[in-house]
Design a protein around this motif. Sequence first.
Motif, PDB file in Angstrom:
ATOM      1  N   ILE A 122     -25.714 -44.371  21.393  1.00 22.03           N
ATOM      2  CA  ILE A 122     -24.464 -43.592  22.091  1.00 22.03           C
ATOM      3  C   ILE A 122     -24.250 -44.598  23.424  1.00 22.03           C
ATOM      4  CG2 ILE A 122     -23.685 -41.571  23.346  1.00 22.03           C
ATOM      5  CD1 ILE A 122     -25.513 -40.006  21.474  1.00 22.03           C
ATOM      6  N   ARG A 123     -23.123 -45.140  23.477  1.00 21.00           N
ATOM      7  CA  ARG A 123     -22.660 -45.922  24.651  1.00 21.00           C
ATOM      8  C   ARG A 123     -21.236 -45.440  25.079  1.00 21.00           C
ATOM      9  NH1 ARG A 123     -23.996 -50.006  20.850  1.00 21.00           N
ATOM     10  NH2 ARG A 123     -26.103 -50.770  21.221  1.00 21.00           N
ATOM     11  N   VAL A 124     -21.061 -45.261  26.233  1.00 25.62           N
ATOM     12  CA  VAL A 124     -19.841 -44.936  26.889  1.00 25.62           C
ATOM     13  C   VAL A 124     -19.441 -45.892  27.905  1.00 25.62           C
ATOM     14  CG1 VAL A 124     -18.688 -43.305  28.449  1.00 25.62           C
ATOM     15  CG2 VAL A 124     -20.271 -42.311  26.718  1.00 25.62           C
ATOM     16  N   THR A 125     -17.972 -46.297  27.797  1.00 23.44           N
ATOM     17  CA  THR A 125     -17.657 -47.421  28.647  1.00 23.44           C
ATOM     18  C   THR A 125     -16.923 -46.624  29.626  1.00 23.44           C
ATOM     19  OG1 THR A 125     -17.198 -48.926  26.671  1.00 23.44           O
ATOM     20  CG2 THR A 125     -16.169 -49.449  28.621  1.00 23.44           C
ATOM     21  N   VAL A 126     -17.356 -47.139  31.005  1.00 18.16           N
ATOM     22  CA  VAL A 126     -16.656 -46.694  32.046  1.00 18.16           C
ATOM     23  C   VAL A 126     -16.124 -47.665  32.687  1.00 18.16           C
ATOM     24  CG1 VAL A 126     -18.946 -46.889  33.433  1.00 18.16           C
ATOM     25  CG2 VAL A 126     -16.970 -45.269  34.152  1.00 18.16           C
ATOM     26  N   ALA A 127     -14.705 -47.120  33.374  1.00 17.59           N
ATOM     27  CA  ALA A 127     -13.803 -48.175  33.837  1.00 17.59           C
ATOM     28  C   ALA A 127     -14.627 -48.653  35.331  1.00 17.59           C
ATOM     29  CB  ALA A 127     -12.529 -47.799  34.079  1.00 17.59           C
ATOM     30  N   VAL A 128     -14.497 -49.783  35.894  1.00 16.77           N
ATOM     31  CA  VAL A 128     -14.853 -50.201  36.972  1.00 16.77           C
ATOM     32  C   VAL A 128     -13.745 -51.047  37.575  1.00 16.77           C
ATOM     33  CG1 VAL A 128     -16.562 -51.455  38.212  1.00 16.77           C
ATOM     34  CG2 VAL A 128     -17.264 -50.399  36.218  1.00 16.77           C
ATOM     35  N   ASN A 129     -13.657 -50.723  38.743  1.00 14.23           N
ATOM     36  CA  ASN A 129     -12.669 -51.456  39.760  1.00 14.23           C
ATOM     37  C   ASN A 129     -13.329 -52.751  40.338  1.00 14.23           C
ATOM     38  OD1 ASN A 129     -10.848 -52.313  41.643  1.00 14.23           O
ATOM     39  ND2 ASN A 129     -10.314 -50.488  42.764  1.00 14.23           N
ATOM     40  N   GLN A 130     -13.150 -53.798  39.964  1.00 10.60           N
ATOM     41  CA  GLN A 130     -13.746 -55.023  40.396  1.00 10.60           C
ATOM     42  C   GLN A 130     -13.270 -55.823  41.583  1.00 10.60           C
ATOM     43  OE1 GLN A 130     -13.231 -57.336  36.744  1.00 10.60           O
ATOM     44  NE2 GLN A 130     -15.103 -56.624  36.045  1.00 10.60           N
ATOM     45  N   ARG A 131     -12.200 -55.044  42.193  1.00 16.16           N
ATOM     46  CA  ARG A 131     -11.482 -55.564  43.523  1.00 16.16           C
ATOM     47  C   ARG A 131     -12.418 -55.832  44.496  1.00 16.16           C
ATOM     48  NH1 ARG A 131      -7.549 -52.679  40.787  1.00 16.16           N
ATOM     49  NH2 ARG A 131      -5.475 -53.910  40.493  1.00 16.16           N
ATOM     50  N   GLY A 132     -13.238 -54.912  44.864  1.00 12.77           N
ATOM     51  CA  GLY A 132     -14.400 -54.838  45.969  1.00 12.77           C
ATOM     52  C   GLY A 132     -15.406 -56.177  45.732  1.00 12.77           C
ATOM     53  N   THR A 133     -15.813 -55.797  44.497  1.00 14.41           N
ATOM     54  CA  THR A 133     -16.814 -56.991  44.002  1.00 14.41           C
ATOM     55  C   THR A 133     -16.368 -58.394  44.485  1.00 14.41           C
ATOM     56  OG1 THR A 133     -18.032 -55.508  42.648  1.00 14.41           O
ATOM     57  CG2 THR A 133     -18.499 -57.650  42.503  1.00 14.41           C
ATOM     58  N   LEU A 134     -15.084 -58.382  44.001  1.00 13.32           N
ATOM     59  CA  LEU A 134     -14.565 -60.072  44.212  1.00 13.32           C
ATOM     60  C   LEU A 134     -13.740 -60.130  45.482  1.00 13.32           C
ATOM     61  CD1 LEU A 134     -12.824 -59.870  40.469  1.00 13.32           C
ATOM     62  CD2 LEU A 134     -14.884 -61.178  41.213  1.00 13.32           C
ATOM     63  N   GLU A 135     -13.935 -59.206  46.361  1.00 10.45           N
ATOM     64  CA  GLU A 135     -13.426 -59.256  47.594  1.00 10.45           C
ATOM     65  C   GLU A 135     -11.999 -59.630  47.622  1.00 10.45           C
ATOM     66  OE1 GLU A 135     -15.818 -62.453  49.763  1.00 10.45           O
ATOM     67  OE2 GLU A 135     -17.687 -61.064  49.659  1.00 10.45           O
TER      68      GLU A 135
ATOM     69  N   LEU B  37      -6.724 -56.354  48.007  1.00  9.14           N
ATOM     70  CA  LEU B  37      -5.197 -56.241  47.553  1.00  9.14           C
ATOM     71  C   LEU B  37      -4.586 -56.803  46.464  1.00  9.14           C
ATOM     72  CD1 LEU B  37      -4.267 -56.447  51.763  1.00  9.14           C
ATOM     73  CD2 LEU B  37      -4.730 -54.298  50.254  1.00  9.14           C
ATOM     74  N   ALA B  38      -5.375 -57.281  45.524  1.00 10.14           N
ATOM     75  CA  ALA B  38      -5.151 -58.154  44.708  1.00 10.14           C
ATOM     76  C   ALA B  38      -4.024 -57.061  43.605  1.00 10.14           C
ATOM     77  CB  ALA B  38      -6.389 -58.707  43.696  1.00 10.14           C
ATOM     78  N   HIS B  39      -3.149 -57.949  43.197  1.00  7.24           N
ATOM     79  CA  HIS B  39      -2.109 -57.005  42.295  1.00  7.24           C
ATOM     80  C   HIS B  39      -2.401 -57.209  40.832  1.00  7.24           C
ATOM     81  CE1 HIS B  39      -0.738 -61.118  41.886  1.00  7.24           C
ATOM     82  NE2 HIS B  39      -0.096 -60.680  40.796  1.00  7.24           N
ATOM     83  N   GLN B  40      -3.472 -58.207  40.437  1.00  9.84           N
ATOM     84  CA  GLN B  40      -3.965 -58.171  39.157  1.00  9.84           C
ATOM     85  C   GLN B  40      -4.497 -56.813  38.685  1.00  9.84           C
ATOM     86  OE1 GLN B  40      -4.537 -60.618  41.479  1.00  9.84           O
ATOM     87  NE2 GLN B  40      -3.537 -62.526  40.969  1.00  9.84           N
ATOM     88  N   CYS B  41      -4.807 -56.648  37.511  1.00 10.30           N
ATOM     89  CA  CYS B  41      -5.451 -55.592  36.794  1.00 10.30           C
ATOM     90  C   CYS B  41      -7.090 -56.146  36.764  1.00 10.30           C
ATOM     91  CB  CYS B  41      -4.948 -55.337  35.701  1.00 10.30           C
ATOM     92  SG  CYS B  41      -5.920 -53.864  34.746  1.00 10.30           S
ATOM     93  N   LEU B  42      -7.621 -55.921  38.019  1.00  7.88           N
ATOM     94  CA  LEU B  42      -9.012 -56.407  38.100  1.00  7.88           C
ATOM     95  C   LEU B  42      -9.898 -55.164  37.727  1.00  7.88           C
ATOM     96  CD1 LEU B  42      -8.934 -58.780  41.333  1.00  7.88           C
ATOM     97  CD2 LEU B  42      -8.776 -59.230  38.729  1.00  7.88           C
ATOM     98  N   VAL B  43      -9.619 -54.730  36.425  1.00  8.26           N
ATOM     99  CA  VAL B  43     -10.515 -53.408  36.109  1.00  8.26           C
ATOM    100  C   VAL B  43     -11.524 -54.015  35.008  1.00  8.26           C
ATOM    101  CG1 VAL B  43     -10.479 -51.255  34.798  1.00  8.26           C
ATOM    102  CG2 VAL B  43      -8.824 -51.638  36.705  1.00  8.26           C
ATOM    103  N   GLY B  44     -12.632 -53.911  35.076  1.00 11.99           N
ATOM    104  CA  GLY B  44     -13.784 -54.335  34.128  1.00 11.99           C
ATOM    105  C   GLY B  44     -14.351 -52.898  33.547  1.00 11.99           C
ATOM    106  N   ALA B  45     -15.582 -53.317  33.005  1.00 10.24           N
ATOM    107  CA  ALA B  45     -16.359 -51.898  32.244  1.00 10.24           C
ATOM    108  C   ALA B  45     -17.674 -52.056  32.339  1.00 10.24           C
ATOM    109  CB  ALA B  45     -15.931 -52.165  30.962  1.00 10.24           C
ATOM    110  N   ALA B  46     -18.451 -50.912  32.587  1.00 13.04           N
ATOM    111  CA  ALA B  46     -19.773 -50.784  32.614  1.00 13.04           C
ATOM    112  C   ALA B  46     -20.129 -50.041  31.272  1.00 13.04           C
ATOM    113  CB  ALA B  46     -20.266 -49.968  33.855  1.00 13.04           C
ATOM    114  N   PHE B  47     -21.080 -50.576  30.554  1.00 11.36           N
ATOM    115  CA  PHE B  47     -21.542 -49.989  29.324  1.00 11.36           C
ATOM    116  C   PHE B  47     -22.997 -48.972  29.601  1.00 11.36           C
ATOM    117  CE2 PHE B  47     -19.379 -53.814  28.219  1.00 11.36           C
ATOM    118  CZ  PHE B  47     -18.479 -53.392  27.437  1.00 11.36           C
ATOM    119  N   LEU B  48     -22.720 -47.830  29.401  1.00  6.63           N
ATOM    120  CA  LEU B  48     -23.612 -46.852  29.870  1.00  6.63           C
ATOM    121  C   LEU B  48     -24.348 -46.258  28.485  1.00  6.63           C
ATOM    122  CD1 LEU B  48     -21.837 -44.785  32.481  1.00  6.63           C
ATOM    123  CD2 LEU B  48     -23.059 -46.799  32.827  1.00  6.63           C
ATOM    124  N   GLU B  49     -25.492 -46.746  28.302  1.00  6.44           N
ATOM    125  CA  GLU B  49     -26.297 -46.387  26.913  1.00  6.44           C
ATOM    126  C   GLU B  49     -27.389 -45.236  27.091  1.00  6.44           C
ATOM    127  OE1 GLU B  49     -29.225 -48.658  23.821  1.00  6.44           O
ATOM    128  OE2 GLU B  49     -27.091 -49.738  24.593  1.00  6.44           O
TER     129      GLU B  49
END
Length: 208
Positions: free
Chosen positions: A21-34, A37-49
Motif C-alpha cells: 500500500i503506497r500513498v503519494t503525498v504532495a510536497v512543496n519543494q520551494r523551501g528545499t530548493l531555496e 517565491l518561484a512561480h514554477q510548479c515546484l511540487v514533488g511527491a513523497a511515497f509513503l509505504e
Amino acid sequence: MVSLLLSRALHRLFPDAPEAIRVTVAVNQRGTLEAPLAHQCLVGAAFLEYGPEMRAWPLARQTAAYREMVFAQTTGEAVLTGLASQVGLNQMIHAQPSDPARVATAAAIDDMTRDFTSATVSYIGKLNFPAAEEYLRDFRLWTLGSGGAIVVELSAVGGRFTLDFTQPFADPLFVNAFLKELDGQGVAYTLQDTQPLEAPDVALPWKA
C-alpha cells in the motif's frame, strides 16, 4: 495523518493484498530548493509505504514513521534526484515523433503510476480570505489523479479542514472505509455531499 488513515483504511479493506500500500503525498519543494517565491510548479511527491512490519504498531508510532519517510524524501539530494527523474520523463515524451505518440507515452506513464501507488493526498494549505471566511460554506479542490488513482485534496479554510475525495468510480467503498478510520480516532466530520465530477473532453488538434 490523512495519508496514514487512508493507508489504514485500504489495509482493512484488503488485508491479504499481495501488493504494498503506497500513498503519494504532495510536497512543496520551494523551501528545499531555496526558491520560496518561484512561480514554477515546484511540487514533488513523497511515497509513503504502509509496510507489513508497521501495521500492528500503534497510531503514534505509525505517524512518526510516515513523518520520517517524508523527511527522508524531502532533503536537498532527494529532491534534486526526483527533479532529474522528472526532466528525463519530460524529455522522453518530447522526443516522440508525433502528438499521438506523446499522448500514448504519457498514458503509459500514468499506467505505471497507477500500478505503483494506491492513492494520492494533495493539499494547498491554509487559505487566507480574512474577513470573508465566515461566509464560506465550503471550498472545493477537484482534480483527477495520475493514472486514474484516488485523490484526497486537503485545504484549511473558515476554521476547519475540508477534504475532497475524488475517485474515477461511483462505489463509496473507499470513502466509507476512510470515514470509519476517522470514527475510530474520534475525529468529528460532516459528509457534506457527493456529486459526479464532469471533466471536459477536449479534442486535441493533431493529425494522426
